[in-house]
Design a protein around this motif. Structure first.
Motif, PDB file in Angstrom:
ATOM      1  N   CYS A 123       0.873  -1.171   0.000  1.00 22.92           N
ATOM      2  CA  CYS A 123       0.000   0.000   0.000  1.00 22.92           C
ATOM      3  C   CYS A 123       0.911   1.222   0.000  1.00 22.92           C
ATOM      4  N   SER A 124       0.879   1.992  -1.068  1.00 22.26           N
ATOM      5  CA  SER A 124       1.817   3.106  -1.204  1.00 22.26           C
ATOM      6  C   SER A 124       1.540   4.228  -0.209  1.00 22.26           C
ATOM      7  N   CYS A 125       0.377   4.204   0.448  1.00 26.63           N
ATOM      8  CA  CYS A 125       0.095   5.203   1.487  1.00 26.63           C
ATOM      9  C   CYS A 125       0.854   4.896   2.774  1.00 26.63           C
ATOM     10  N   LEU A 126       1.414   3.692   2.878  1.00 27.52           N
ATOM     11  CA  LEU A 126       2.146   3.289   4.081  1.00 27.52           C
ATOM     12  C   LEU A 126       3.660   3.268   3.888  1.00 27.52           C
ATOM     13  N   VAL A 127       4.115   3.594   2.681  1.00 25.88           N
ATOM     14  CA  VAL A 127       5.540   3.583   2.365  1.00 25.88           C
ATOM     15  C   VAL A 127       6.002   5.027   2.212  1.00 25.88           C
ATOM     16  N   LEU A 128       7.118   5.364   2.821  1.00 28.55           N
ATOM     17  CA  LEU A 128       7.671   6.699   2.627  1.00 28.55           C
ATOM     18  C   LEU A 128       8.301   6.779   1.241  1.00 28.55           C
ATOM     19  N   ALA A 129       8.156   7.914   0.597  1.00 28.25           N
ATOM     20  CA  ALA A 129       8.719   8.099  -0.737  1.00 28.25           C
ATOM     21  C   ALA A 129      10.226   7.863  -0.731  1.00 28.25           C
ATOM     22  N   ALA A 130      10.896   8.275   0.329  1.00 30.10           N
ATOM     23  CA  ALA A 130      12.354   8.102   0.418  1.00 30.10           C
ATOM     24  C   ALA A 130      12.758   6.624   0.402  1.00 30.10           C
ATOM     25  N   GLU A 131      11.859   5.740   0.821  1.00 28.75           N
ATOM     26  CA  GLU A 131      12.147   4.301   0.806  1.00 28.75           C
ATOM     27  C   GLU A 131      12.228   3.737  -0.607  1.00 28.75           C
ATOM     28  N   ALA A 132      11.802   4.507  -1.594  1.00 21.01           N
ATOM     29  CA  ALA A 132      11.839   4.051  -2.987  1.00 21.01           C
ATOM     30  C   ALA A 132      13.226   4.181  -3.604  1.00 21.01           C
ATOM     31  N   GLU A 133      14.148   4.808  -2.912  1.00 23.87           N
ATOM     32  CA  GLU A 133      15.505   5.002  -3.428  1.00 23.87           C
ATOM     33  C   GLU A 133      16.106   3.680  -3.911  1.00 23.87           C
TER      34      GLU A 133
END
Length: 158
Positions: A60-70
């Motif tokens: 669920c992308s609402c539970l993942v911080l954008a910075a974790e996508a690095e």
């Protein structure tokens, strides 16, 4: 707070963006990258409307911080079709009238694609279990399940 620079792959394309330390992946996808297919239904990970895959894992992308996508790979609903050609799941959702308002549909499609990549021959029970985290308030689930089962059969034949 200073912004964080993120380099990631979204639907096979390398992208860079700046985000706030507390910004969700959902917000970055929608507001920074213009990928508005994923929807915010609840903001708590209960509805599945914002489902994407992160390194092949459904989240669920609402539970993942954008910075974790690095340095990671993200797949969204926008990457499901190949050019003008709809994915078989998308075609079957249309054929079976398995969508209405469109809030839950992107998340359900991403989730079922992830299921069929993991298990190309799921039982109806497995499909229902896999979609337990996706809420639909418009169509009910029978048409969705029939569309997924039909798409799975078509994909196995191909």
């Amino acid at each position: 707070m200073s912004r964080i620079h993120v380099t990631t792959s979204v639907n096979g394309d390398e992208v860079d963006f700046l985000c706030e330390p507390d910004e969700t992946l959902l917000d970055a996808l929608r507001n920074r990258l213009g990928l508005t297919g994923s929807k915010e239904g609840c903001g708590t990970g209960d509805c599945g409307a914002c489902s994407v895959t992160l390194d092949g894992r459904l989240v669920c992308s609402c539970l993942v911080l954008a910075a974790e996508a690095e340095g990671r790979e993200i797949a969204t609903i926008e990457g499901m079709a190949e050019g003008e050609a709809l994915h078989p799941l998308q075609k079957k959702f249309i054929e079976h009238a398995a969508l209405q308002c469109g809030v839950c549909t992107p998340g359900i499609l991403v989730a079922t694609k992830a299921l069929l990549e993991k298990n190309p021959d799921p039982s109806e029970t497995e499909v229902r279990y896999w979609l337990a985290g996706n809420l639909c308030r418009c169509t009910g689930y029978d048409k969705i399940i029939r569309a997924v089962m039909d798409a799975a059969a078509e994909l196995r034949r191909a």
